[in-house]
Design a protein around this motif. Structure first.
Motif, PDB file in Angstrom:
ATOM      1  N   GLN A 126     -16.513  20.253  25.438  1.00  0.00           N
ATOM      2  CA  GLN A 126     -15.696  19.960  26.606  1.00  0.00           C
ATOM      3  C   GLN A 126     -16.324  18.834  27.434  1.00  0.00           C
ATOM      4  O   GLN A 126     -15.628  17.916  27.894  1.00  0.00           O
ATOM      5  CB  GLN A 126     -15.525  21.213  27.465  1.00  0.00           C
ATOM      6  N   ALA A 127     -17.636  18.877  27.613  1.00  0.00           N
ATOM      7  CA  ALA A 127     -18.319  17.824  28.355  1.00  0.00           C
ATOM      8  C   ALA A 127     -18.190  16.487  27.628  1.00  0.00           C
ATOM      9  O   ALA A 127     -18.013  15.441  28.259  1.00  0.00           O
ATOM     10  CB  ALA A 127     -19.786  18.177  28.561  1.00  0.00           C
ATOM     11  N   SER A 128     -18.256  16.517  26.302  1.00  0.00           N
ATOM     12  CA  SER A 128     -18.115  15.289  25.527  1.00  0.00           C
ATOM     13  C   SER A 128     -16.737  14.677  25.757  1.00  0.00           C
ATOM     14  O   SER A 128     -16.591  13.456  25.904  1.00  0.00           O
ATOM     15  CB  SER A 128     -18.329  15.584  24.041  1.00  0.00           C
ATOM     16  N   PHE A 129     -15.714  15.521  25.799  1.00  0.00           N
ATOM     17  CA  PHE A 129     -14.348  15.068  26.096  1.00  0.00           C
ATOM     18  C   PHE A 129     -14.293  14.436  27.485  1.00  0.00           C
ATOM     19  O   PHE A 129     -13.717  13.355  27.671  1.00  0.00           O
ATOM     20  CB  PHE A 129     -13.389  16.256  26.009  1.00  0.00           C
ATOM     21  N   GLN A 133     -13.318  10.609  28.815  1.00  0.00           N
ATOM     22  CA  GLN A 133     -12.334  10.342  29.865  1.00  0.00           C
ATOM     23  C   GLN A 133     -12.938   9.490  30.979  1.00  0.00           C
ATOM     24  O   GLN A 133     -12.335   8.506  31.433  1.00  0.00           O
ATOM     25  CB  GLN A 133     -11.843  11.660  30.468  1.00  0.00           C
ATOM     26  N   ALA A 134     -14.122   9.885  31.440  1.00  0.00           N
ATOM     27  CA  ALA A 134     -14.755   9.192  32.563  1.00  0.00           C
ATOM     28  C   ALA A 134     -15.083   7.750  32.208  1.00  0.00           C
ATOM     29  O   ALA A 134     -14.875   6.829  33.010  1.00  0.00           O
ATOM     30  CB  ALA A 134     -16.012   9.943  32.990  1.00  0.00           C
ATOM     31  N   LEU A 135     -15.585   7.520  30.987  1.00  0.00           N
ATOM     32  CA  LEU A 135     -15.916   6.161  30.576  1.00  0.00           C
ATOM     33  C   LEU A 135     -14.655   5.311  30.484  1.00  0.00           C
ATOM     34  O   LEU A 135     -14.651   4.129  30.873  1.00  0.00           O
ATOM     35  CB  LEU A 135     -16.661   6.176  29.237  1.00  0.00           C
ATOM     36  N   ALA A 136     -13.578   5.883  29.965  1.00  0.00           N
ATOM     37  CA  ALA A 136     -12.315   5.146  29.870  1.00  0.00           C
ATOM     38  C   ALA A 136     -11.815   4.738  31.252  1.00  0.00           C
ATOM     39  O   ALA A 136     -11.294   3.630  31.444  1.00  0.00           O
ATOM     40  CB  ALA A 136     -11.271   5.995  29.149  1.00  0.00           C
ATOM     41  N   LYS A 137     -11.979   5.614  32.234  1.00  0.00           N
ATOM     42  CA  LYS A 137     -11.560   5.291  33.597  1.00  0.00           C
ATOM     43  C   LYS A 137     -12.399   4.152  34.172  1.00  0.00           C
ATOM     44  O   LYS A 137     -11.883   3.270  34.872  1.00  0.00           O
ATOM     45  CB  LYS A 137     -11.651   6.534  34.486  1.00  0.00           C
ATOM     46  N   ASP A 210     -28.965  10.253  29.217  1.00  0.00           N
ATOM     47  CA  ASP A 210     -30.013  10.012  30.202  1.00  0.00           C
ATOM     48  C   ASP A 210     -29.489   9.287  31.440  1.00  0.00           C
ATOM     49  O   ASP A 210     -30.178   9.247  32.466  1.00  0.00           O
ATOM     50  CB  ASP A 210     -31.144   9.204  29.564  1.00  0.00           C
ATOM     51  N   ASN A 211     -28.294   8.702  31.338  1.00  0.00           N
ATOM     52  CA  ASN A 211     -27.741   7.944  32.461  1.00  0.00           C
ATOM     53  C   ASN A 211     -26.424   8.528  32.973  1.00  0.00           C
ATOM     54  O   ASN A 211     -25.574   7.795  33.472  1.00  0.00           O
ATOM     55  CB  ASN A 211     -27.542   6.477  32.058  1.00  0.00           C
ATOM     56  N   LEU A 212     -26.282   9.845  32.817  1.00  0.00           N
ATOM     57  CA  LEU A 212     -25.106  10.515  33.386  1.00  0.00           C
ATOM     58  C   LEU A 212     -25.456  11.953  33.722  1.00  0.00           C
ATOM     59  O   LEU A 212     -26.353  12.549  33.131  1.00  0.00           O
ATOM     60  CB  LEU A 212     -23.911  10.452  32.429  1.00  0.00           C
ATOM     61  N   HIS A 213     -24.763  12.479  34.709  1.00  0.00           N
ATOM     62  CA  HIS A 213     -24.903  13.889  35.072  1.00  0.00           C
ATOM     63  C   HIS A 213     -23.593  14.615  34.810  1.00  0.00           C
ATOM     64  O   HIS A 213     -22.506  14.054  34.998  1.00  0.00           O
ATOM     65  CB  HIS A 213     -25.289  14.037  36.543  1.00  0.00           C
ATOM     66  N   LYS A 218     -17.227  20.005  34.462  1.00  0.00           N
ATOM     67  CA  LYS A 218     -15.981  19.641  35.130  1.00  0.00           C
ATOM     68  C   LYS A 218     -15.970  18.189  35.591  1.00  0.00           C
ATOM     69  O   LYS A 218     -14.901  17.588  35.706  1.00  0.00           O
ATOM     70  CB  LYS A 218     -15.745  20.560  36.345  1.00  0.00           C
ATOM     71  N   GLU A 219     -17.141  17.643  35.855  1.00  0.00           N
ATOM     72  CA  GLU A 219     -17.185  16.303  36.438  1.00  0.00           C
ATOM     73  C   GLU A 219     -18.360  15.517  35.869  1.00  0.00           C
ATOM     74  O   GLU A 219     -19.463  16.060  35.707  1.00  0.00           O
ATOM     75  CB  GLU A 219     -17.315  16.408  37.964  1.00  0.00           C
ATOM     76  N   ILE A 220     -18.118  14.253  35.574  1.00  0.00           N
ATOM     77  CA  ILE A 220     -19.134  13.355  35.023  1.00  0.00           C
ATOM     78  C   ILE A 220     -19.421  12.255  36.044  1.00  0.00           C
ATOM     79  O   ILE A 220     -18.495  11.725  36.663  1.00  0.00           O
ATOM     80  CB  ILE A 220     -18.656  12.706  33.706  1.00  0.00           C
TER      81      ILE A 220
END
Length: 330
Positions: A126-129, A133-137, A210-213, A218-220
């Protein structure tokens, strides 16, 4: 008077920085500053009891003030667009960049918001999904944005880096020969890409765990845009997939998470056929570049690992990725 011995890279006192930050940003007298990581740049955690921040000290002669300004400009564009990034914070004089005179010369510093959540290499499907999404945004916003920074191409990702790596190791070992052959193989592929079918703009170039939380699946939030520049947006997609591959030795587990990541990405924005064909190759160029960066910055950060065994491991990961994608260069 005793002459002060020349210095190439100092560690600034967290107590001294804490006083400076309290004064510049109007934080409370209870604010504490502590060292978090001394690496390519130096990171400090700033905690005023209610909020946490990250204060980054750029290594001397690493980034110019102008280059840092462009990084911060990109982050503010992303923040204003509501994209999930840690952003720079202005001081009481509305300045984003601080200057400190260290023994080796001028060092620049920036206070960033603290990304919610945790850092982990073993995140869920789910986090990978959600990462996709976040990178696409982010890419929806950065497409067609031009930064006054490096434009990543075959010369500065492949040709020049191989020369730097070869000079550092000073031996014609088999790994250097492999990188030379890889550069010769990838250069025409990059130079002959059809730009019309490739989205281009500002790229992060270092998107990995290493460069994301991740906040409760639920949130990246992305951070550390230190290597941002101009390039094909699929560079970020390819690099994330490569790092996912190296941190997941079980290829079935990797495949599932890679599919979730791509589904998340394509749920937001499309990827052209030409971009998808280039994904297995783009990360090979980026990793060739990063090997040379480690060599180039040997004197300025933790380098005990940087030896021929490390190069063998790095090249081994490239070969494993190429075998997985059935890429041959001979």
């Amino acid at each position: 008077m005793t002459e002060i011995f020349p210095v190439i890279n100092s560690t600034l006192s967290p107590d001294g920085l804490g006083r400076l930050i309290r004064q510049k940003y109007g934080l409370s007298t209870q604010t504490e500053c502590s060292i978090f990581r001394l690496a390519m740049n130096h990171l400090y955690i700033v905690d005023d009891g209610e909020n946490k921040y990250v204060f980054r000290i750029y290594t001397h002669h690493w980034r110019t003030r102008s280059e840092i300004g462009e990084e911060l400009r990109l982050l503010n564009i992303l923040k204003e667009a509501g994209r999930p990034v840690a952003f720079p914070i202005a001081d009481r004089s509305n300045q984003l960049i601080q200057e400190m005179e260290a023994p080796e010369g001028t060092r620049f510093g920036v206070l960033f918001s603290y990304a919610k959540g945790i850092k982990t290499a073993k995140f869920s499907q789910q986090a990978s999904f959600l990462i996709g999404q976040a990178l696409a945004k982010v890419h929806e916003t950065t497409e067609d944005i031009e930064l006054k920074r490096m434009s990543y191409n075959a010369r500065n990702l492949l040709q020049d880096p191989v020369l730097k790596t070869k000079e550092f190791y000073r031996k014609n070992i088999s790994e250097i020969e492999f990188l030379e052959n890889l550069s010769a193989f990838l250069t025409p592929k990059m130079e002959n890409l059809n730009r019309q079918n490739m989205r281009y703009g500002a790229v992060h170039l270092d998107v990995w765990f290493d460069n994301l939380h991740i906040d409760d699946d639920k949130e990246i939030t992305f951070f550390d845009f230190d290597f941002c520049g101009n390039g094909y947006l699929c560079f970020d997609v390819s690099y994330f997939l490569f790092q996912l591959f190296t941190t997941h030795p079980n290829e079935e587990e990797y495949q599932v998470k890679a599919e979730h990541f791509m589904k998340g990405y394509e749920a937001v924005t499309g990827i052209s056929t030409e971009e998808k064909k280039f994904l297995p190759f783009a990360c090979l160029a980026i990793m060739t570049y990063y090997i040379s960066v480690q060599c180039d910055r040997f004197d300025y950060w933790t380098n005990i690992f940087l030896n021929e065994d490390h190069l063998k491991r790095m090249v081994g990961n490239l070969k494993r990725w190429m075998a997985y994608h059935k890429i041959g260069i001979e």
